[in-house]
Design a protein around this motif. Structure first.
Motif, short mmCIF file in Angstrom:
data_model
loop_
_atom_site.label_atom_id
_atom_site.label_comp_id
_atom_site.label_asym_id
_atom_site.label_seq_id
_atom_site.Cartn_x
_atom_site.Cartn_y
_atom_site.Cartn_z
N GLY A 138 -8.86 -2.45 -1.87
CA GLY A 138 -8.27 -3.20 -0.77
C GLY A 138 -6.79 -3.47 -0.92
N GLU A 139 -6.21 -3.10 -2.06
CA GLU A 139 -4.78 -3.32 -2.29
C GLU A 139 -3.99 -2.10 -1.85
N HIS A 140 -2.99 -2.31 -0.99
CA HIS A 140 -2.11 -1.24 -0.53
C HIS A 140 -0.76 -1.37 -1.22
N THR A 141 -0.15 -0.25 -1.54
CA THR A 141 1.12 -0.29 -2.26
C THR A 141 2.19 0.48 -1.51
N ILE A 142 3.39 -0.10 -1.52
CA ILE A 142 4.58 0.55 -1.01
C ILE A 142 5.59 0.58 -2.15
N ALA A 143 6.09 1.76 -2.47
CA ALA A 143 7.09 1.89 -3.52
C ALA A 143 8.46 2.04 -2.88
N VAL A 144 9.40 1.18 -3.26
CA VAL A 144 10.75 1.20 -2.71
C VAL A 144 11.71 1.66 -3.81
N ALA A 152 -4.11 -8.16 -8.82
CA ALA A 152 -4.11 -8.88 -7.56
C ALA A 152 -5.34 -9.76 -7.44
N GLN A 153 -5.15 -10.95 -6.89
CA GLN A 153 -6.24 -11.91 -6.76
C GLN A 153 -6.83 -11.95 -5.35
N ASN A 154 -6.31 -11.12 -4.45
CA ASN A 154 -6.75 -11.15 -3.06
C ASN A 154 -7.49 -9.86 -2.70
N GLU A 155 -8.46 -9.99 -1.81
CA GLU A 155 -9.25 -8.83 -1.40
C GLU A 155 -8.41 -7.83 -0.60
N THR A 156 -7.50 -8.34 0.21
CA THR A 156 -6.57 -7.48 0.95
C THR A 156 -5.17 -7.86 0.53
N GLN A 157 -4.55 -7.02 -0.25
CA GLN A 157 -3.26 -7.34 -0.85
C GLN A 157 -2.27 -6.22 -0.56
N LEU A 158 -1.08 -6.60 -0.09
CA LEU A 158 0.02 -5.65 0.00
C LEU A 158 0.93 -5.88 -1.20
N THR A 159 1.12 -4.85 -1.98
CA THR A 159 1.99 -4.92 -3.15
C THR A 159 3.17 -3.98 -2.93
N ILE A 160 4.37 -4.55 -2.94
CA ILE A 160 5.60 -3.77 -2.78
C ILE A 160 6.26 -3.65 -4.15
N LEU A 161 6.38 -2.42 -4.63
CA LEU A 161 7.00 -2.17 -5.93
C LEU A 161 8.47 -1.85 -5.73
N ASP A 162 9.33 -2.77 -6.15
CA ASP A 162 10.78 -2.54 -6.12
C ASP A 162 11.13 -1.84 -7.43
N ILE A 163 11.25 -0.51 -7.39
CA ILE A 163 11.22 0.30 -8.60
C ILE A 163 12.39 0.01 -9.55
N GLY A 164 13.62 0.09 -9.05
CA GLY A 164 14.76 -0.27 -9.89
C GLY A 164 15.18 0.76 -10.92
N TRP A 165 14.64 1.98 -10.85
CA TRP A 165 15.04 3.05 -11.77
C TRP A 165 15.35 4.29 -10.97
N GLU A 166 16.22 5.13 -11.52
CA GLU A 166 16.58 6.38 -10.86
C GLU A 166 15.36 7.30 -10.80
N ALA A 167 15.18 8.02 -9.68
CA ALA A 167 13.96 8.79 -9.45
C ALA A 167 13.71 9.83 -10.53
N GLY A 168 14.74 10.53 -10.99
CA GLY A 168 14.57 11.53 -12.03
C GLY A 168 14.11 10.93 -13.34
N GLN A 169 14.71 9.81 -13.72
CA GLN A 169 14.31 9.13 -14.95
C GLN A 169 12.87 8.63 -14.84
N LEU A 170 12.53 8.10 -13.69
CA LEU A 170 11.18 7.58 -13.47
C LEU A 170 10.12 8.67 -13.60
N LEU A 171 10.30 9.76 -12.85
CA LEU A 171 9.27 10.79 -12.78
C LEU A 171 9.19 11.62 -14.06
N ALA A 172 10.21 11.54 -14.91
CA ALA A 172 10.19 12.28 -16.18
C ALA A 172 9.55 11.46 -17.29
N THR A 173 9.14 10.23 -16.99
CA THR A 173 8.57 9.34 -18.00
C THR A 173 7.08 9.18 -17.77
N ASP A 174 6.31 9.30 -18.82
CA ASP A 174 4.87 9.12 -18.74
C ASP A 174 4.55 7.63 -18.83
#
Length: 282
Positions: free
Chosen positions: A54-60, A141-163
Motif C-alpha cells: 500500500g506504500e507508493h514511492t516517488i523518487a525526486v 511506514a506505519q500507515n496502510e496507505t502511505q506516500l513516500t517521497i524520496l529526495d535523493i540528493g545524489w548525482e544519478a550516475g553515482q547513485l546507479l553505480a552503487t549497490d
C-alpha cells in the motif's frame, strides 16, 4: 609510578552516539566494517528496503546541484493528501530541508531526524555521509496507505553505480521526477540523467523544469537535452516549476511555500495516483 596514558575527554555527542549504537545492537563486532564512520557504510550496504503493501514511492532527483529538487519534493508532499512523508537521503552537510520543519520531533534510533511541516512528515539524515551506500534504510511506514517521497540528493550516475537500497528504490519507484532548469546546461544534464534512468521505466519519468513558462523558453532549448528529453516533452511528461525570487534567496524555511509552486507540484502526483496499467509499454 603509573605508566597509563591520560584518558581522553569524552564529549556529549560521542556519548549519545554510543547510547544509540547500544540500543541498535551496533556494539557487536562486524567483519569487513569500516568503510564509513563506525562501520556505518558496511552496515547500510547490507540492509535492504522495500515499500510496505500500500506504500507508493516517488523518487525526486536533481540533474545537478541547487536546481531545486528538495523544494519540488517538499511542494509535492504538501500538495498530496496525508499520510505523506519526505525522506531526504543526502548527507547532513548538503541538506535542503534542515530549516523546513515547523516542528522538530527529534532523532529516531534509525539515525533519521524527524520533523513536521503541516501534514508532511520530514525525515533527514543526522550525520555526515561519505557515499550513497552510507544512507540508512528508511523507517518502516506505519500507515496502510502511505506516500513516500524520496529526495535523493545524489548525482544519478553515482547513485546507479552503487549497490545499495537507495539505487534499487529509485529503479522500483512508482514515479521518478527529474528536476532541472530551463537552461542549455540544465537540459543537457537532464538528458544524460534520463538516459541513465530510462532502461528501467522510461514512461514513468517526469521532467520538472524550473524557470519561465515553456512557451517563453529560448529557441532550441527543447532540443538541448537530446532525444530522451524531447520524448518527455512531446509526451507532456513535463511540469513547469515557477521561480520564486524570495525562495531562491532564502531557501526552504518555516515560511509558507508559495502557492503557485504547490499547484505546479500537484501535477506531478497525477501519474502516481493512477492505477497501474499492466499493458503499458507491452
Amino acid at each position: 609510578m603509573s605508566t597509563r596514558s591520560p584518558s581522553r575527554p569524552v564529549g556529549v555527542d560521542e556519548l549519545k552516539r554510543a547510547w544509540h549504537a547500544l540500543n541498535a545492537g551496533e556494539f557487536r563486532t562486524r567483519t569487513g566494517a569500516g568503510r564509513g564512520p563506525r562501520g556505518r557504510g558496511a552496515a547500510a550496504a547490507e540492509d535492504n528496503w522495500s515499500p510496505v503493501h500500500g506504500e507508493h514511492t516517488i523518487a525526486v532527483l536533481g540533474s545537478a546541484g541547487s536546481v531545486g529538487a528538495s523544494t519540488v519534493a517538499l511542494a509535492t508532499g504538501l500538495a498530496a493528501a496525508a499520510p505523506v512523508r519526505v525522506i531526504e537521503c543526502c548527507s547532513v552537510t548538503t541538506s535542503g530541508l534542515a530549516a523546513a520543519s515547523t516542528a522538530e520531533l527529534g532523532l529516531h534510533q534509525r539515525d533519521w531526524r524527524q520533523g513536521k511541516r503541516d501534514h508532511v512528515l520530514l525525515e533527514r539524515a543526522s550525520e555526515v555521509l561519505a557515499g550513497v551506500d552510507e544512507v540508512p534504510p528508511p523507517i518502516e511506514a506505519q500507515n496502510e496507505t502511505q506516500l513516500t517521497i524520496l529526495d535523493i540528493g545524489w548525482e544519478a550516475g553515482q547513485l546507479l553505480a552503487t549497490d545499495c537500497w537507495l539505487a534499487e528504490a529509485v529503479r522500483a519507484a512508482d514515479q521518478i521526477v527529474l528536476v532541472t532548469t530551463a537552461t542549455v546546461p540544465g537540459m543537457r544534464r537532464a538528458g544524460v540523467a534520463m538516459d541513465l534512468l530510462s532502461p528501467w521505466q522510461p514512461e514513468q519519468i517526469a521532467l520538472a523544469v524550473r524557470g519561465p513558462r515553456r512557451k517563453k523558453w529560448p529557441r532550441g532549448l527543447e532540443h538541448a537535452g537530446g532525444p530522451a528529453v524531447h520524448r518527455a516533452l512531446v509526451a507532456e511528461r513535463c511540469v513547469e516549476i515557477p521561480v520564486d525570487r524570495e525562495l531562491a534567496v532564502n531557501g526552504l524555511d518555516s515560511r509558507p511555500v508559495p502557492a503557485p509552486l504547490i499547484s505546479a507540484a500537484r501535477r506531478l502526483l497525477e501519474p502516481a495516483q493512477r492505477p497501474t496499467d499492466t499493458s503499458e509499454g507491452a
